[in-house]
Design a protein around this motif. Structure first.
Motif, PDB file in Angstrom:
ATOM      1  N   UNK A   1      20.549 -74.020  -6.446  1.00  0.00           N
ATOM      2  CA  UNK A   1      19.677 -74.335  -5.328  1.00  0.00           C
ATOM      3  C   UNK A   1      18.286 -74.658  -5.836  1.00  0.00           C
ATOM      4  N   UNK A   2      17.580 -75.496  -5.101  1.00  0.00           N
ATOM      5  CA  UNK A   2      16.182 -75.802  -5.398  1.00  0.00           C
ATOM      6  C   UNK A   2      15.318 -75.199  -4.295  1.00  0.00           C
ATOM      7  N   UNK A   3      14.337 -74.387  -4.691  1.00  0.00           N
ATOM      8  CA  UNK A   3      13.389 -73.788  -3.750  1.00  0.00           C
ATOM      9  C   UNK A   3      12.023 -74.438  -3.938  1.00  0.00           C
ATOM     10  N   UNK A   4      11.398 -74.851  -2.847  1.00  0.00           N
ATOM     11  CA  UNK A   4      10.027 -75.349  -2.894  1.00  0.00           C
ATOM     12  C   UNK A   4       9.068 -74.194  -2.686  1.00  0.00           C
ATOM     13  N   UNK A   5       7.891 -74.268  -3.258  1.00  0.00           N
ATOM     14  CA  UNK A   5       6.858 -73.275  -3.007  1.00  0.00           C
ATOM     15  C   UNK A   5       5.496 -73.931  -3.088  1.00  0.00           C
ATOM     16  N   UNK A   6       4.513 -73.281  -2.456  1.00  0.00           N
ATOM     17  CA  UNK A   6       3.180 -73.845  -2.288  1.00  0.00           C
ATOM     18  C   UNK A   6       2.156 -72.773  -2.619  1.00  0.00           C
ATOM     19  N   UNK A   7       1.051 -73.168  -3.218  1.00  0.00           N
ATOM     20  CA  UNK A   7      -0.052 -72.250  -3.483  1.00  0.00           C
ATOM     21  C   UNK A   7      -1.351 -72.877  -3.014  1.00  0.00           C
ATOM     22  N   UNK A   8      -2.180 -72.062  -2.348  1.00  0.00           N
ATOM     23  CA  UNK A   8      -3.481 -72.542  -1.909  1.00  0.00           C
ATOM     24  C   UNK A   8      -4.579 -72.180  -2.893  1.00  0.00           C
ATOM     25  N   UNK A   9      -4.282 -71.276  -3.835  1.00  0.00           N
ATOM     26  CA  UNK A   9      -5.313 -70.806  -4.761  1.00  0.00           C
ATOM     27  C   UNK A   9      -4.948 -70.957  -6.230  1.00  0.00           C
ATOM     28  N   UNK A  10      -3.764 -71.477  -6.527  1.00  0.00           N
ATOM     29  CA  UNK A  10      -3.363 -71.613  -7.916  1.00  0.00           C
ATOM     30  C   UNK A  10      -2.966 -70.309  -8.568  1.00  0.00           C
ATOM     31  N   UNK A  11      -2.796 -69.262  -7.759  1.00  0.00           N
ATOM     32  CA  UNK A  11      -2.405 -67.944  -8.286  1.00  0.00           C
ATOM     33  C   UNK A  11      -1.085 -67.500  -7.677  1.00  0.00           C
ATOM     34  N   UNK A  12      -1.045 -67.425  -6.350  1.00  0.00           N
ATOM     35  CA  UNK A  12       0.147 -66.960  -5.655  1.00  0.00           C
ATOM     36  C   UNK A  12       0.897 -68.140  -5.054  1.00  0.00           C
ATOM     37  N   UNK A  13       2.192 -68.231  -5.349  1.00  0.00           N
ATOM     38  CA  UNK A  13       3.046 -69.271  -4.788  1.00  0.00           C
ATOM     39  C   UNK A  13       3.976 -68.636  -3.761  1.00  0.00           C
ATOM     40  N   UNK A  14       4.067 -69.245  -2.594  1.00  0.00           N
ATOM     41  CA  UNK A  14       4.936 -68.748  -1.529  1.00  0.00           C
ATOM     42  C   UNK A  14       6.045 -69.761  -1.279  1.00  0.00           C
TER      43      UNK A  14
END
Length: 682
Positions: free
Chosen positions: A524-537
């Motif tokens: 599976x491929x999961x996408x994730x996003x970070x607004x601060x370059x530290x934590x990815x959700x």
């Protein structure tokens, strides 16, 4: 602890962090009925037959307590579906939601079964329905005369489009069953019954007007005995509030009699990047003496957060349960209802797509060990160690050994100022020029930093996972018909998987530059996003590797047509997370350094002391960095240490990390990050 610093592979001036290998990255209810048995968790809430929170108060925890962690949560194993759609007598819309379990045998004379399970279709006409069983493990029997509450019930209300989301508890003072449900979405209602089957009185509990200006939905309520024994209220309600911004939150209301309610002004739970735009199905649950609020998000995962009895202090978000993906156990895990009977604990929930759900159940596996929640990623942007195919975009053209370009003849991308600048082509994926790298087999992960500001419809930029023009998955920021959205859209044979799970309002704090990541475990491929370059959700639903069959991945930008003005998406770099072998090579490139951190109290003040011992083959410059200051020590000889005690300038310090950078005489160097403990002085 002894650590070895990773070699610096990022841009000059960037603070170094320790390497994280790809393999590590990929590894990385009405509630409980009470039991008199020793060791069973105390009971609260809607399905509490023997005792409620009022008689079994939960002690508030303080910062000094050894509080629970994510690893303390139980693990649940999928057992099956309860509402078998093909065999159900009452099945107007082929979907069932919002299970509520009630211990009928503890309160009612001659009940249909020991346990009652209330549920409903969501879509019109809905209808509050009932099943019963002598065991929580079933078999469950459908009540022959469902629905027990319909969408028309005179004289209490005229016809509404639907009634749904039942929740039931026992009102000991009144000696009757209390039922809560919504219909329309703007109104949560109550009803009463002496037998849990025939309801003979009803009224309005909470409406949009109670939630304040801008409220558009008031539904999906759960009610429990109030967890605060000192509260003047007997009951507490958690419900879903939607507003004109179309972001759903969990609110709290309180009541003396279960009928007239006072709504608190502030929400209890708000969405974040991990949950998507919506949170709902809020429920209170006690486990091993700790009160939790459990709920689901748009991502289809059920989460748990610690909660104090006053329902004002909410702890960190932890994942409680998600679908295994095996067999019928797919899609959402929503509207959680956790029930304990004796030594066994069960999770009842909505399973499947939002408008095609069914009621499923899982059982606690006492032998399962929950993996720990991932800690702080020491190298979140792969600045210090990245895979061999990574590109910093600091050349004059893309390296043909790494990149190929679909429709290269129309390509207008350029490398400038250390970034790849891609214009928003006046077309869709099928017409855009696409720079791509080959997709590896097995596990992999790629991350990029994106700067793009779409302001008109269909302007977008992000990451593309590509097989051909009719089969791809794209993770991007787009200005859609409803405004900005961060989306992870999977296109199969020309048809998009695009619902509220896949295209979501951007997370709070998303600026002009943000970070996108695609992670594959080989299946599976999961996408994730970070607004601060530290934590990815995590973002959106996963994509099946085999079904997509992607061969390329890379940055893209487009705008659908020539109508919107052209803007540019700028990609600062494109980095692969290193394999285990690549990570080991990074460690071998750097000098060895042993780092120790200690928190201590001096004269009532908190300090963080950092010691870094150079264990390399020659002298090095050592830089110690903490949130409270930094110190650089030159020419630290082999076997010697750099040391500094940093004052926190307060009586307490929260847990954190100190970073140690080491640079050898030849200019090579690396860094590592080491955690330090929280401490309160005095």
């Amino acid at each position: 602890m002894r650590t070895r610093a990773a070699a610096l592979r990022g841009r000059p001036g960037v603070v170094a962090t320790a390497v994280a290998a790809l393999t590590a990255v990929l590894a990385a209810g009405a509630v409980v009925p009470a039991s008199a048995q020793t060791g069973a968790p105390p009971a609260v809430g809607a399905s509490v037959p023997d005792a409620g929170l009022a008689t079994a108060p939960v002690a508030a925890r303080t910062a000094a307590d050894d509080g629970p962690s994510a690893s303390d949560l139980p693990m649940f194993e999928y057992r099956g579906v309860i509402t078998d759609k093909e065999s159900m007598i009452y099945n107007p819309t082929d979907e069932f939601i919002f299970p509520s379990v009630f211990h009928a045998g503890a309160y009612l004379d001659d009940p249909l079964g020991e346990w009652y399970l209330y549920y409903a279709p969501h879509d019109s006409p809905g209808g509050i329905s009932l099943m019963y069983a002598d065991s929580l493990e079933g078999p469950w029997t459908e009540y022959a005369h469902n629905p027990i509450v319909a969408n028309e019930w005179l004289p209490f209300y005229e016809r509404v489009s639907h009634v749904s989301s039942p929740d039931v508890l026992w009102d000991d003072e009144a000696g009757q069953v209390l039922l809560y449900f919504h219909g329309e979405n703007s109104t949560t209602r109550w009803a009463t019954s002496s037998d849990g089957v025939t309801f003979d009185d009803s009224g309005v509990a909470v409406t949009n007007a109670d939630g304040g200006a801008g409220t558009t939905e008031t539904s999906y309520a759960r009610v429990v005995e109030h967890p605060d024994p000192s509260s003047g209220y007997r009951f507490a309600m958690t419900y879903m509030q939607n507003r004109t911004d179309n972001i759903r939150r969990i609110k709290v209301a309180e009541s003396v009699d279960g009928k007239a309610w006072v709504v608190r002004p502030d929400p209890l739970v708000v969405p974040d990047a991990a949950t998507g735009t919506n949170v709902s199905g809020g429920n209170l649950w006690v486990w091993e003496g700790q009160l939790y609020v459990v709920y689901h998000g748009s991502t289809g995962i059920t989460f748990a957060r610690t909660l104090d009895p006053t329902m004002t202090q909410v702890g960190p978000r932890w994942e409680l349960h998600r679908a295994s993906g095996a067999g019928a156990d797919t899609g959402r895990v929503a509207a959680p209802e956790i029930v304990t009977d004796g030594d066994e604990t069960y999770l009842f929930y909505e399973s499947g797509d939002r408008l095609g759900a069914t009621v499923a159940w899982a059982q606690r596996d006492p032998d399962a060990v929950r993996p720990p929640e991932p800690g702080q990623d020491p190298d979140p942007l792969r600045e210090q160690c990245s895979g061999a195919a990574s590109d910093e975009f600091d050349g004059t053209a893309l390296d043909p050994a790494l990149w190929s370009v679909v429709r290269g003849g129309t390509a207008r991308h350029e490398l400038a100022d250390g970034a790849l600048r891609v214009p928003t082509y006046p077309t869709g994926v099928a017409g855009a020029s696409l720079p791509l790298q080959a997709v590896p087999s097995g596990p992999w992960e790629v991350t990029t930093a994106v700067s793009v500001s779409p302001t008109e419809r269909f302007q977008q930029g992000g990451l593309l996972l590509y097989r051909d023009d009719a089969n791809y998955a794209k993770l991007d920021l787009v200005h859609g018909s409803l405004g900005p959205r961060v989306e992870f859209i999977w296109r199969q044979n020309g048809t998009d998987r695009n619902t509220g799970f896949d295209s979501v309002v951007p997370p709070a704090g998303l600026g002009d530059t943000f970070w996108l990541r695609l992670t594959s475990d080989g299946s599976l491929v999961q996408a994730s996003v970070s607004v601060d370059g530290v934590d990815f959700a995590p973002w959106g639903r996963t994509v099946d590797v085999g079904a997509l069959g992607a061969t390329g991945v890379g940055p893209f930008a487009m705008r659908g047509s020539a109508t919107p003005p052209e803007i540019v998406a700028s990609f600062d770099w494109f980095r692969w997370t290193p394999t285990a072998e690549e990570a080991a090579a990074c460690e071998d490139d750097g000098p060895a350094v042993e780092v120790q951190t200690v928190t201590r109290c001096l004269a009532g003040r908190a300090y963080v002391a950092v010691t870094a011992r150079n264990e390399g083959d020659g002298p090095a410059t050592v830089r110690l960095v903490t949130p409270f200051g930094e110190r650089t020590v030159a020419d630290v000889a082999t076997g010697r240490s750099a040391y500094q005690s940093f004052a926190a300038r307060s009586t307490a310090v929260v847990a954190g990390t100190a970073t140690v950078e080491v640079v050898r005489a030849d200019g090579a160097g690396g860094s590592t990050s080491v955690a330090y403990d929280a401490l309160t002085c005095g």
